[in-house]
Design a protein around this motif. Structure first.
Motif, PDB file in Angstrom:
ATOM      1  N   ARG A 106       0.838  -1.216   0.000  1.00 58.92           N
ATOM      2  CA  ARG A 106       0.000   0.000   0.000  1.00 58.92           C
ATOM      3  C   ARG A 106       0.864   1.255   0.000  1.00 58.92           C
ATOM      4  NH1 ARG A 106      -4.305  -0.284   4.713  1.00 58.92           N
ATOM      5  NH2 ARG A 106      -4.902   1.730   3.851  1.00 58.92           N
ATOM      6  N   LEU A 107       1.936   1.227   0.821  1.00 57.72           N
ATOM      7  CA  LEU A 107       2.861   2.365   0.863  1.00 57.72           C
ATOM      8  C   LEU A 107       3.592   2.522  -0.463  1.00 57.72           C
ATOM      9  CD1 LEU A 107       4.263   1.877   4.460  1.00 57.72           C
ATOM     10  CD2 LEU A 107       3.053   3.904   3.635  1.00 57.72           C
ATOM     11  N   LEU A 108       4.001   1.418  -1.055  1.00 56.24           N
ATOM     12  CA  LEU A 108       4.685   1.447  -2.347  1.00 56.24           C
ATOM     13  C   LEU A 108       3.804   2.169  -3.375  1.00 56.24           C
ATOM     14  CD1 LEU A 108       7.061   0.494  -4.155  1.00 56.24           C
ATOM     15  CD2 LEU A 108       5.793  -1.629  -4.512  1.00 56.24           C
ATOM     16  N   ASP A 109       2.533   1.790  -3.448  1.00 51.89           N
ATOM     17  CA  ASP A 109       1.601   2.433  -4.381  1.00 51.89           C
ATOM     18  C   ASP A 109       1.420   3.907  -4.054  1.00 51.89           C
ATOM     19  OD1 ASP A 109       1.239   0.051  -5.715  1.00 51.89           O
ATOM     20  OD2 ASP A 109      -0.690  -0.409  -4.780  1.00 51.89           O
ATOM     21  N   LEU A 110       1.231   4.202  -2.776  1.00 53.07           N
ATOM     22  CA  LEU A 110       0.986   5.575  -2.331  1.00 53.07           C
ATOM     23  C   LEU A 110       2.172   6.498  -2.640  1.00 53.07           C
ATOM     24  CD1 LEU A 110      -1.077   7.331  -0.678  1.00 53.07           C
ATOM     25  CD2 LEU A 110       0.317   6.800   1.313  1.00 53.07           C
ATOM     26  N   PHE A 111       3.382   6.064  -2.299  1.00 48.90           N
ATOM     27  CA  PHE A 111       4.565   6.885  -2.544  1.00 48.90           C
ATOM     28  C   PHE A 111       4.834   7.040  -4.049  1.00 48.90           C
ATOM     29  CE2 PHE A 111       5.497   6.364   1.931  1.00 48.90           C
ATOM     30  CZ  PHE A 111       6.385   7.377   2.256  1.00 48.90           C
ATOM     31  N   THR A 112       4.662   5.950  -4.807  1.00 49.76           N
ATOM     32  CA  THR A 112       4.906   5.994  -6.258  1.00 49.76           C
ATOM     33  C   THR A 112       3.935   6.966  -6.923  1.00 49.76           C
ATOM     34  OG1 THR A 112       5.666   3.697  -6.235  1.00 49.76           O
ATOM     35  CG2 THR A 112       5.067   4.601  -8.374  1.00 49.76           C
ATOM     36  N   GLU A 113       2.665   6.818  -6.569  1.00 49.05           N
ATOM     37  CA  GLU A 113       1.602   7.652  -7.134  1.00 49.05           C
ATOM     38  C   GLU A 113       1.797   9.121  -6.743  1.00 49.05           C
ATOM     39  OE1 GLU A 113      -2.863   7.651  -5.718  1.00 49.05           O
ATOM     40  OE2 GLU A 113      -2.336   5.692  -6.572  1.00 49.05           O
ATOM     41  N   THR A 114       2.133   9.378  -5.493  1.00 46.16           N
ATOM     42  CA  THR A 114       2.229  10.749  -4.988  1.00 46.16           C
ATOM     43  C   THR A 114       3.483  11.463  -5.486  1.00 46.16           C
ATOM     44  OG1 THR A 114       1.037  10.015  -3.017  1.00 46.16           O
ATOM     45  CG2 THR A 114       2.059  12.170  -2.900  1.00 46.16           C
ATOM     46  N   THR A 115       4.615  10.735  -5.570  1.00 47.47           N
ATOM     47  CA  THR A 115       5.859  11.399  -5.979  1.00 47.47           C
ATOM     48  C   THR A 115       6.064  11.388  -7.491  1.00 47.47           C
ATOM     49  OG1 THR A 115       7.225   9.392  -5.897  1.00 47.47           O
ATOM     50  CG2 THR A 115       7.054  10.705  -3.861  1.00 47.47           C
ATOM     51  N   GLY A 116       5.540  10.378  -8.169  1.00 45.83           N
ATOM     52  CA  GLY A 116       5.811  10.213  -9.591  1.00 45.83           C
ATOM     53  C   GLY A 116       7.178   9.589  -9.849  1.00 45.83           C
ATOM     54  N   PHE A 117       7.898   9.206  -8.789  1.00 50.95           N
ATOM     55  CA  PHE A 117       9.216   8.587  -8.928  1.00 50.95           C
ATOM     56  C   PHE A 117       9.104   7.078  -8.757  1.00 50.95           C
ATOM     57  CE2 PHE A 117      10.462  12.851  -7.308  1.00 50.95           C
ATOM     58  CZ  PHE A 117      11.293  13.231  -8.349  1.00 50.95           C
ATOM     59  N   PRO A 118       9.933   6.314  -9.483  1.00 45.04           N
ATOM     60  CA  PRO A 118       9.935   4.865  -9.264  1.00 45.04           C
ATOM     61  C   PRO A 118      10.588   4.528  -7.925  1.00 45.04           C
ATOM     62  CG  PRO A 118      11.666   5.468 -10.825  1.00 45.04           C
ATOM     63  CD  PRO A 118      10.890   6.731 -10.514  1.00 45.04           C
ATOM     64  N   ALA A 119      10.168   3.426  -7.335  1.00 45.12           N
ATOM     65  CA  ALA A 119      10.747   2.963  -6.069  1.00 45.12           C
ATOM     66  C   ALA A 119      12.115   2.358  -6.331  1.00 45.12           C
ATOM     67  CB  ALA A 119       9.828   1.913  -5.451  1.00 45.12           C
ATOM     68  N   LYS A 120      13.073   2.676  -5.461  1.00 46.79           N
ATOM     69  CA  LYS A 120      14.421   2.107  -5.538  1.00 46.79           C
ATOM     70  C   LYS A 120      14.823   1.671  -4.133  1.00 46.79           C
ATOM     71  CE  LYS A 120      15.717   3.613  -9.763  1.00 46.79           C
ATOM     72  NZ  LYS A 120      16.298   2.843 -10.819  1.00 46.79           N
ATOM     73  N   MET A 121      15.610   0.613  -4.062  1.00 45.20           N
ATOM     74  CA  MET A 121      16.159   0.203  -2.775  1.00 45.20           C
ATOM     75  C   MET A 121      17.341   1.112  -2.447  1.00 45.20           C
ATOM     76  SD  MET A 121      14.333  -2.222  -1.503  1.00 45.20           S
ATOM     77  CE  MET A 121      15.382  -2.437  -0.059  1.00 45.20           C
ATOM     78  N   TRP A 122      17.393   1.576  -1.207  1.00 43.64           N
ATOM     79  CA  TRP A 122      18.524   2.360  -0.678  1.00 43.64           C
ATOM     80  C   TRP A 122      19.070   1.558   0.482  1.00 43.64           C
ATOM     81  CZ3 TRP A 122      20.326   7.368  -2.047  1.00 43.64           C
ATOM     82  CH2 TRP A 122      19.661   7.933  -3.148  1.00 43.64           C
ATOM     83  N   GLY A 123      20.297   1.117   0.341  1.00 44.22           N
ATOM     84  CA  GLY A 123      20.855   0.252   1.368  1.00 44.22           C
ATOM     85  C   GLY A 123      20.073  -1.051   1.403  1.00 44.22           C
ATOM     86  N   PRO A 124      20.214  -1.822   2.474  1.00 46.58           N
ATOM     87  CA  PRO A 124      19.571  -3.143   2.509  1.00 46.58           C
ATOM     88  C   PRO A 124      18.075  -3.126   2.825  1.00 46.58           C
ATOM     89  CG  PRO A 124      20.829  -2.782   4.508  1.00 46.58           C
ATOM     90  CD  PRO A 124      21.099  -1.592   3.615  1.00 46.58           C
ATOM     91  N   SER A 125      17.551  -2.013   3.385  1.00 48.24           N
ATOM     92  CA  SER A 125      16.178  -2.114   3.895  1.00 48.24           C
ATOM     93  C   SER A 125      15.310  -0.873   3.724  1.00 48.24           C
ATOM     94  CB  SER A 125      16.224  -2.479   5.385  1.00 48.24           C
ATOM     95  OG  SER A 125      16.899  -1.454   6.092  1.00 48.24           O
ATOM     96  N   MET A 126      15.738   0.093   2.915  1.00 48.36           N
ATOM     97  CA  MET A 126      14.933   1.308   2.743  1.00 48.36           C
ATOM     98  C   MET A 126      14.462   1.417   1.299  1.00 48.36           C
ATOM     99  SD  MET A 126      16.140   5.150   3.493  1.00 48.36           S
ATOM    100  CE  MET A 126      15.085   6.538   3.303  1.00 48.36           C
ATOM    101  N   ILE A 127      13.186   1.719   1.131  1.00 48.86           N
ATOM    102  CA  ILE A 127      12.615   1.936  -0.192  1.00 48.86           C
ATOM    103  C   ILE A 127      12.479   3.447  -0.361  1.00 48.86           C
ATOM    104  CG2 ILE A 127      10.628   1.531  -1.690  1.00 48.86           C
ATOM    105  CD1 ILE A 127      10.145  -1.061   0.057  1.00 48.86           C
ATOM    106  N   GLY A 128      13.202   3.999  -1.330  1.00 53.19           N
ATOM    107  CA  GLY A 128      13.226   5.450  -1.511  1.00 53.19           C
ATOM    108  C   GLY A 128      12.669   5.866  -2.855  1.00 53.19           C
ATOM    109  N   PHE A 129      12.285   7.144  -2.933  1.00 52.05           N
ATOM    110  CA  PHE A 129      11.674   7.700  -4.135  1.00 52.05           C
ATOM    111  C   PHE A 129      12.352   9.018  -4.472  1.00 52.05           C
ATOM    112  CE2 PHE A 129       8.888   4.935  -1.944  1.00 52.05           C
ATOM    113  CZ  PHE A 129       8.234   4.221  -2.930  1.00 52.05           C
ATOM    114  N   GLY A 130      12.843   9.121  -5.704  1.00 55.12           N
ATOM    115  CA  GLY A 130      13.567  10.318  -6.095  1.00 55.12           C
ATOM    116  C   GLY A 130      14.872  10.385  -5.333  1.00 55.12           C
TER     117      GLY A 130
END
Length: 142
Positions: free
Chosen positions: A32-56
């Motif tokens: 749900r968060l993946l969809d929400l952040f992707t939709e709201t930011t317009g940026f694709p999800a990327k892994m940052w380090g071993p456990s963080m999903i970041g946008f832009g």
């Protein structure tokens, strides 16, 4: 010796990471968060380090000379709570929004929630948009 930032963008799969979340409800919230952040930011999800999903991303440089890259916003479905990452340095705007956010705790750069059902999704969208705008204004050449 230069400070080595642990949290760097990686090529790891966001979906594979979410699939490893052991609790089904937390995994569902992560999607749900993946969809929400992707939709709201317009940026694709990327892994940052071993456990963080970041946008832009943005490039920061402090007066101390320390600099690096970081995601504009992100989240991590950790074992205890879900960590939400919003812009550091925007305490006033964030504080006002968090008063309407729902059940959470907040640290310096993080907001922690137990589950999506505890929070107001519309306020979450405002927090995401405000963070992205704040960082893009603060670091315009990223």
């Amino acid at each position: 010796m230069a400070y080595e930032l642990k949290t760097k963008e990686t090529e790891n799969s966001v979906i594979e990471f979410i699939e490893q979340v052991d609790r089904p409800k937390k995994r569902e919230d992560a999607y749900r968060l993946l969809d929400l952040f992707t939709e709201t930011t317009g940026f694709p999800a990327k892994m940052w380090g071993p456990s963080m999903i970041g946008f832009g991303s943005y490039h920061y440089k402090y007066a101390s000379g320390h600099e690096g890259d970081a995601p504009l916003v992100g989240f991590s479905p950790r074992k205890a709570k879900i960590s939400l990452y919003f812009a550091p340095g925007d305490e006033e705007a964030r504080g006002a929004l968090l008063q309407q956010f729902g059940k959470h705790t907040a640290g310096k750069g993080c907001v922690y929630i137990n589950k999506m059902d505890d929070i107001d999704v519309e306020v979450m969208k405002q927090l995401i948009v405000r963070s992205v705008e704040f960082l893009q204004e603060t670091y315009p050449h990223s």
